[in-house]
Design an enzyme around this catalytic site. Structure first.
Site, short mmCIF file in Angstrom:
data_model
loop_
_atom_site.label_atom_id
_atom_site.label_comp_id
_atom_site.label_asym_id
_atom_site.label_seq_id
_atom_site.Cartn_x
_atom_site.Cartn_y
_atom_site.Cartn_z
N ARG A 34 0.84 -1.21 0.00
CA ARG A 34 0.00 0.00 0.00
C ARG A 34 0.88 1.25 0.00
NH1 ARG A 34 -2.62 -3.83 -0.02
NH2 ARG A 34 -2.71 -3.17 -2.17
N GLN A 94 -10.95 8.59 7.28
CA GLN A 94 -10.72 7.18 7.64
C GLN A 94 -9.56 6.65 6.81
OE1 GLN A 94 -14.77 4.99 7.89
NE2 GLN A 94 -15.18 6.87 6.79
N ASN A 95 -9.10 7.46 5.87
CA ASN A 95 -8.06 6.98 4.96
C ASN A 95 -6.69 7.02 5.62
OD1 ASN A 95 -10.11 6.79 3.20
ND2 ASN A 95 -9.58 8.59 2.00
N VAL A 96 -5.88 6.04 5.24
CA VAL A 96 -4.53 5.98 5.79
C VAL A 96 -3.52 6.56 4.79
CG1 VAL A 96 -5.06 4.09 7.35
CG2 VAL A 96 -4.24 3.55 5.05
N ASP A 97 -4.03 7.02 3.63
CA ASP A 97 -3.13 7.67 2.67
C ASP A 97 -2.86 9.11 3.10
OD1 ASP A 97 -5.05 9.57 1.50
OD2 ASP A 97 -5.99 7.85 0.51
N HIS A 143 -7.99 6.28 11.35
CA HIS A 143 -7.52 4.90 11.25
C HIS A 143 -6.02 4.79 11.05
CE1 HIS A 143 -11.88 3.63 10.00
NE2 HIS A 143 -11.76 3.85 11.28
N GLY A 159 -17.34 9.62 0.01
CA GLY A 159 -16.71 8.34 -0.33
C GLY A 159 -16.51 7.37 0.81
N THR A 160 -17.52 7.22 1.64
CA THR A 160 -17.43 6.16 2.65
C THR A 160 -18.73 5.37 2.68
OG1 THR A 160 -17.25 5.62 5.01
CG2 THR A 160 -17.96 7.87 4.48
N SER A 161 -18.61 4.06 2.83
CA SER A 161 -19.81 3.21 2.86
C SER A 161 -20.52 3.32 4.21
CB SER A 161 -19.41 1.75 2.62
OG SER A 161 -18.47 1.34 3.60
P1 OAD Z 1 -15.47 1.43 1.58
O1 OAD Z 1 -14.71 0.67 0.56
O2 OAD Z 1 -16.25 0.67 2.60
O3 OAD Z 1 -16.48 2.44 0.88
C1 OAD Z 1 -16.08 3.22 -0.22
C2 OAD Z 1 -17.19 4.17 -0.60
O4 OAD Z 1 -16.67 5.03 -1.61
C3 OAD Z 1 -18.45 3.52 -1.14
O5 OAD Z 1 -19.60 4.11 -0.55
C4 OAD Z 1 -18.38 3.81 -2.64
O6 OAD Z 1 -19.66 3.95 -3.23
C5 OAD Z 1 -17.65 5.14 -2.63
N1 OAD Z 1 -16.94 5.48 -3.88
C6 OAD Z 1 -16.38 4.67 -4.80
N2 OAD Z 1 -15.80 5.39 -5.79
C7 OAD Z 1 -16.00 6.70 -5.47
C8 OAD Z 1 -15.63 7.94 -6.08
N3 OAD Z 1 -14.95 8.00 -7.22
N4 OAD Z 1 -16.00 9.09 -5.47
C9 OAD Z 1 -16.70 9.05 -4.30
N5 OAD Z 1 -17.06 7.92 -3.69
C10 OAD Z 1 -16.73 6.76 -4.26
O7 OAD Z 1 -14.40 2.42 2.27
P2 OAD Z 1 -14.51 3.19 3.68
O8 OAD Z 1 -15.91 3.56 3.98
O9 OAD Z 1 -13.49 4.24 3.64
O10 OAD Z 1 -10.29 0.67 7.77
O11 OAD Z 1 -14.05 2.05 4.68
C11 OAD Z 1 -13.95 2.35 6.05
C12 OAD Z 1 -12.81 1.58 6.66
O12 OAD Z 1 -12.94 0.20 6.36
C13 OAD Z 1 -11.44 1.96 6.13
O13 OAD Z 1 -10.89 3.07 6.76
C14 OAD Z 1 -10.63 0.72 6.38
C15 OAD Z 1 -11.65 -0.32 5.98
O14 OAD Z 1 -11.51 -1.57 6.55
C16 OAD Z 1 -9.09 0.16 8.14
O15 OAD Z 1 -8.31 -0.33 7.35
C17 OAD Z 1 -8.81 0.26 9.59
#
Ligand code: OAD
Length: 234
Positions: free
Chosen positions: A62, A92-95, A110, A176-178
């Site tokens: 990564r 929540q991003n680690v980047d 995170h 951009g978070t689920s």
């Molecule tokens: P997810 O992969 O769960 O969700 C990603 C979200 O981004 C979804 O709602 C997609 O619809 C949306 N998406 C995709 N492409 C996009 C775009 N171009 N523009 C905007 N949105 C877009 O990721 P997170 O919600 O960030 O934790 O996940 C939360 C945590 O789960 C992360 O921080 C990580 C993971 O396990 C750890 O690693 C500790």
């Protein structure tokens, strides 16, 4: 009088989706990271105990990829918003794409890929940049270093600071978070009722509780922030 204090407070909660257009995979979309990796193997204390090499390699990959990608328009737009608003990013991003995009107030819920920490004393945190972590790389006290990432089953030390920001928000923006991972997904509940809550996502997440003043922008981050700009300036 301090003009900065009169600015409206924008709190932005971001997730993997904001970095998708930079070329970083999300976790739960089709083709996402958790499709090819078992979460508990690479992102939990149990996985670390079982196979440190696997975990270290996962985050080394990564980190290596992070060196090759760039912030996109959504990251830089959030940085520009600081000209007119008091903007606090909670990610929540680690980047490090918010940092490289120019935002100045960023809280990483995170952890951060470009840092590692001691397995003995979590307060011993070191910058590693985009280089590899190895078995045998130790902290100053002689204990193995691990990725500076909050794994499943671990506390989220930054959550109380994040809650405080949310409680003071004039606008709350989610990009951009689920909203599947807690406690981050609960932060919206701490935002004042009257504050608009603007969600930018091509696939707007479902909320388990009713959300007041919800504005949905069902678009990718880079397109969605253009609509956000119109919303904030009208
Ligand atoms: P997810 O992969 O769960 O969700 C990603 C979200 O981004 C979804 O709602 C997609 O619809 C949306 N998406 C995709 N492409 C996009 C775009 N171009 N523009 C905007 N949105 C877009 O990721 P997170 O919600 O960030 O934790 O996940 C939360 C945590 O789960 C992360 O921080 C990580 C993971 O396990 C750890 O690693 C500790």
């Amino acid at each position: 009088m301090n003009i900065a204090n009169n600015r409206k407070k924008i709190v932005v909660l971001t997730g993997a989706g904001i970095s998708a257009e930079s070329g970083i995979k999300t976790f739960r979309d089709s083709g996402g990271l958790w499709e090819n990796h078992n979460i508990m193997d690479v992102a939990s204390p149990v996985g670390w105990r079982k196979n440190k090499n696997l975990v270290i390699n996962f985050y080394n990959e990564r980190r290596e990829q992070l060196a090759e990608v760039k912030p996109n328009f959504a990251h830089t737009y959030l940085a520009e918003l600081e000209n007119d608003f008091d903007v606090q990013i909670i990610t929540q991003n680690v980047d490090d794409l918010h940092e490289r995009g120019g935002s100045t107030k960023i809280l990483h819920l995170h952890g951060e890929l470009t840092k590692v920490r001691s397995t003995f004393d979590a307060s011993l945190v070191y910058d590693i940049g985009y280089t590899k972590l190895n078995i045998g790389d130790n902290c100053d006290l002689g204990y193995q270093l691990r990725p500076h990432i909050v794994w499943f089953g671990e506390d989220v030390p930054a959550i109380s600071e994040a809650i405080t920001y949310c409680m003071r928000a004039d606008y709350f923006i989610v990009i951009g978070t689920s909203m599947e991972v807690y406690p981050a997904a609960n932060l919206i509940d701490y935002v004042p009722k009257q504050a608009p809550k603007i969600i930018i996502d091509p696939n707007i997440p479902a909320f388990t509780t009713p959300i007041s003043n919800l504005v949905k922008i069902e678009k990718k981050a880079s397109e969605g922030v253009k609509e956000l700009k119109e919303y904030l300036t009208n």
